[in-house]
Design a protein around this motif. Structure first.
Motif, PDB file in Angstrom:
ATOM      1  N   ARG A 195      -6.181  -8.622  -2.514  1.00  0.00           N
ATOM      2  CA  ARG A 195      -7.022  -8.230  -3.650  1.00  0.00           C
ATOM      3  C   ARG A 195      -7.821  -6.985  -3.326  1.00  0.00           C
ATOM      4  N   THR A 196      -8.083  -6.767  -2.028  1.00  0.00           N
ATOM      5  CA  THR A 196      -8.796  -5.553  -1.630  1.00  0.00           C
ATOM      6  C   THR A 196      -7.916  -4.626  -0.817  1.00  0.00           C
ATOM      7  N   LEU A 197      -6.665  -5.039  -0.535  1.00  0.00           N
ATOM      8  CA  LEU A 197      -5.783  -4.226   0.281  1.00  0.00           C
ATOM      9  C   LEU A 197      -4.489  -3.962  -0.490  1.00  0.00           C
ATOM     10  N   THR A 198      -3.389  -3.682   0.227  1.00  0.00           N
ATOM     11  CA  THR A 198      -2.238  -3.151  -0.466  1.00  0.00           C
ATOM     12  C   THR A 198      -0.960  -3.970  -0.338  1.00  0.00           C
ATOM     13  N   ILE A 199      -0.512  -4.268   0.879  1.00  0.00           N
ATOM     14  CA  ILE A 199       0.817  -4.842   1.092  1.00  0.00           C
ATOM     15  C   ILE A 199       0.703  -6.234   1.705  1.00  0.00           C
ATOM     16  N   ASN A 200       1.361  -7.208   1.098  1.00  0.00           N
ATOM     17  CA  ASN A 200       1.423  -8.570   1.627  1.00  0.00           C
ATOM     18  C   ASN A 200       2.750  -8.737   2.349  1.00  0.00           C
ATOM     19  N   TYR A 201       2.721  -8.786   3.691  1.00  0.00           N
ATOM     20  CA  TYR A 201       3.969  -8.845   4.453  1.00  0.00           C
ATOM     21  C   TYR A 201       4.680 -10.186   4.315  1.00  0.00           C
ATOM     22  N   ASN A 202       3.983 -11.225   3.812  1.00  0.00           N
ATOM     23  CA  ASN A 202       4.616 -12.535   3.655  1.00  0.00           C
ATOM     24  C   ASN A 202       5.430 -12.656   2.378  1.00  0.00           C
ATOM     25  N   THR A 203       5.115 -11.825   1.375  1.00  0.00           N
ATOM     26  CA  THR A 203       5.795 -11.969   0.085  1.00  0.00           C
ATOM     27  C   THR A 203       6.479 -10.703  -0.394  1.00  0.00           C
ATOM     28  N   GLU A 204       6.273  -9.585   0.280  1.00  0.00           N
ATOM     29  CA  GLU A 204       6.826  -8.320  -0.193  1.00  0.00           C
ATOM     30  C   GLU A 204       7.774  -7.706   0.833  1.00  0.00           C
ATOM     31  N   ASP A 205       8.610  -6.801   0.353  1.00  0.00           N
ATOM     32  CA  ASP A 205       9.506  -6.016   1.206  1.00  0.00           C
ATOM     33  C   ASP A 205       8.678  -4.886   1.802  1.00  0.00           C
ATOM     34  N   VAL A 206       8.282  -5.042   3.064  1.00  0.00           N
ATOM     35  CA  VAL A 206       7.349  -4.086   3.668  1.00  0.00           C
ATOM     36  C   VAL A 206       7.917  -2.666   3.711  1.00  0.00           C
ATOM     37  N   PRO A 207       9.149  -2.448   4.188  1.00  0.00           N
ATOM     38  CA  PRO A 207       9.659  -1.069   4.196  1.00  0.00           C
ATOM     39  C   PRO A 207       9.668  -0.424   2.808  1.00  0.00           C
ATOM     40  N   ALA A 208      10.079  -1.191   1.796  1.00  0.00           N
ATOM     41  CA  ALA A 208      10.130  -0.637   0.439  1.00  0.00           C
ATOM     42  C   ALA A 208       8.732  -0.320  -0.075  1.00  0.00           C
ATOM     43  N   ARG A 209       7.787  -1.227   0.171  1.00  0.00           N
ATOM     44  CA  ARG A 209       6.414  -0.983  -0.285  1.00  0.00           C
ATOM     45  C   ARG A 209       5.791   0.202   0.445  1.00  0.00           C
ATOM     46  N   LEU A 210       6.116   0.353   1.726  1.00  0.00           N
ATOM     47  CA  LEU A 210       5.611   1.507   2.471  1.00  0.00           C
ATOM     48  C   LEU A 210       6.141   2.815   1.887  1.00  0.00           C
ATOM     49  N   ARG A 211       7.418   2.829   1.554  1.00  0.00           N
ATOM     50  CA  ARG A 211       7.989   4.049   0.951  1.00  0.00           C
ATOM     51  C   ARG A 211       7.301   4.376  -0.362  1.00  0.00           C
ATOM     52  N   ALA A 212       6.956   3.336  -1.133  1.00  0.00           N
ATOM     53  CA  ALA A 212       6.287   3.571  -2.415  1.00  0.00           C
ATOM     54  C   ALA A 212       4.845   4.023  -2.226  1.00  0.00           C
ATOM     55  N   CYS A 213       4.149   3.424  -1.264  1.00  0.00           N
ATOM     56  CA  CYS A 213       2.733   3.742  -1.052  1.00  0.00           C
ATOM     57  C   CYS A 213       2.529   5.008  -0.231  1.00  0.00           C
ATOM     58  N   CYS A 214       3.522   5.353   0.582  1.00  0.00           N
ATOM     59  CA  CYS A 214       3.400   6.518   1.474  1.00  0.00           C
ATOM     60  C   CYS A 214       4.609   7.430   1.278  1.00  0.00           C
ATOM     61  N   PRO A 215       4.739   8.036   0.110  1.00  0.00           N
ATOM     62  CA  PRO A 215       5.945   8.850  -0.154  1.00  0.00           C
ATOM     63  C   PRO A 215       6.080  10.043   0.778  1.00  0.00           C
ATOM     64  N   GLY A 216       4.974  10.499   1.348  1.00  0.00           N
ATOM     65  CA  GLY A 216       5.014  11.630   2.272  1.00  0.00           C
ATOM     66  C   GLY A 216       5.103  11.208   3.722  1.00  0.00           C
ATOM     67  N   GLY A 217       5.369   9.918   3.973  1.00  0.00           N
ATOM     68  CA  GLY A 217       5.427   9.424   5.338  1.00  0.00           C
ATOM     69  C   GLY A 217       4.058   9.027   5.857  1.00  0.00           C
ATOM     70  N   VAL A 218       4.026   8.592   7.100  1.00  0.00           N
ATOM     71  CA  VAL A 218       2.805   8.086   7.730  1.00  0.00           C
ATOM     72  C   VAL A 218       2.423   9.012   8.888  1.00  0.00           C
ATOM     73  N   ASP A 219       1.143   9.405   8.926  1.00  0.00           N
ATOM     74  CA  ASP A 219       0.659  10.302   9.976  1.00  0.00           C
ATOM     75  C   ASP A 219      -0.104   9.570  11.068  1.00  0.00           C
ATOM     76  N   VAL A 220      -0.798   8.507  10.708  1.00  0.00           N
ATOM     77  CA  VAL A 220      -1.593   7.741  11.665  1.00  0.00           C
ATOM     78  C   VAL A 220      -1.358   6.261  11.388  1.00  0.00           C
ATOM     79  N   TYR A 221      -1.058   5.505  12.448  1.00  0.00           N
ATOM     80  CA  TYR A 221      -0.849   4.060  12.289  1.00  0.00           C
ATOM     81  C   TYR A 221      -1.783   3.326  13.237  1.00  0.00           C
ATOM     82  N   PHE A 222      -2.731   2.565  12.670  1.00  0.00           N
ATOM     83  CA  PHE A 222      -3.643   1.738  13.460  1.00  0.00           C
ATOM     84  C   PHE A 222      -3.004   0.365  13.577  1.00  0.00           C
TER      85      PHE A 222
END
Length: 330
Positions: A195-222
């Protein structure tokens, strides 16, 4: 004589097992406050529970900087308390103190030299913040991003945080945004957290959601999680980007070294894209702690930041998990 309750390690989980309450037991006894020079007696106010503690339940922690808890001995971790009697010239009765290795008991006699005196006004009297935003977790997020993240203002960077609803993750995302990341994407494990964040790894396709949320790729990963979640993020990272290796909670119940080895495929991605992946130890930045605490305190004051151990290891908490032991009276 002071009555004391303490928590000791009763048994170790299996090498690849999750911790259960039966691994611990509560003991009752008394403490004789017969202090020697340099010692203080403290009353415990708050105790911290953190993922790294799972490693300390093993005979071998898998790291060179963590010692294992001993069977039938009191466990320890981050804590905050108040000095009730003292024979240490640097500490007075009523002082609020914190320590990375606070014993899990209601009262304790400790060397005053190992304790850090803290100012309750820094957190407007909310002393538990010294174990969260103003403690190990806040400082870990702060120095991880500042020292390893290479966040640059006006660089249009995208940051991804795994374990984003946890203690470090919830702070790291905010620091990333404050330091200049244009997009910050959080990965967590329940709809409530999302509700305050973005991707639920238990119910969503993480790679697909990442591509949608980060169309320009990822620069920093914590990275707080490791495993398949981290593999998915690293696969979509840009050239010369940075992985901040803060924790690997998905691997702590497994008999693997820290940091856990990566697959050949992910190792090849790191090398081909010149991605840095570095672990860091908070104690490496002791000369910068005061400055970090001050900056964090300003964010906390301005409102910018916002059954315990076993629940945390299953992802049951949102934010920092802290146990309240006793009341503080100012």
């Amino acid at each position: 004589m002071v009555p004391v309750k303490r928590i000791v390690l009763n048994s170790r989980p299996g090498k690849n097992g999750a911790p259960v309450p039966e691994n611990f037991r509560v003991e009752e006894g008394t403490l004789v406050p017969d202090l020697e020079d340099g010692e203080v007696m403290v009353r415990t106010l708050y105790l911290s529970v953190d993922p790294y503690m799972r490693c300390r339940m093993n005979e071998d922690t898998g790291t060179d900087y963590l010692t294992p808890w001993r069977l039938s001995e009191c466990v320890d971790g981050g804590g905050v308390g108040v000095v009730e009697s003292t024979r240490c010239g640097a500490l007075n009765e009523g002082d609020v103190v914190t320590f990375f290795s606070w014993p899990w008991q209601t009262h304790a006699v400790l060397k005053g030299a190992v304790l850090q005196k803290v100012d309750p006004q820094l957190v407007d009297g909310h002393l538990s913040h010294f174990l969260g935003a103003m403690g190990i977790t806040g400082l870990s997020a702060f120095f991880g991003i500042r020292e390893k993240g290479h966040v640059t203002k006006d660089a249009n960077q995208t940051m991804v945080v795994s374990g984003a609803a946890g203690a470090c993750g919830s702070i790291a995302g905010q620091i990333g945004r404050l330091d200049g990341c244009v997009t910050v994407v959080g990965i967590c494990g329940s709809d409530q957290k999302c509700r305050t964040l973005t991707i639920n790894y238990n119910t969503e396709d993480v790679p697909a959601r990442l591509r949608a949320c980060c169309p320009g790729g990822v620069d920093v990963y914590f990275d707080n999680v490791g495993g398949t979640i981290s593999d998915a993020v690293i696969s979509q990272m840009n050239h010369s980007s940075h992985v901040i290796l803060c924790g690997q909670i998905s691997q702590y119940n497994k008999d693997v070294p820290y940091p856990p080895p990566l697959s050949e495929e992910i190792s090849e991605v790191l090398q081909r894209k010149n991605i840095t992946r570095e672990r860091f130890i908070l104690l490496s930045y002791t000369d910068k702690l005061d400055a970090g605490l001050y900056e964090l305190s300003q964010w906390v004051k301005s409102g910018t930041d916002q059954d315990a151990f076993c629940s945390m290891m299953k992802g049951g908490n949102i934010g920092k998990q802290i146990i309240k032991i006793s009341e503080w009276k100012n």
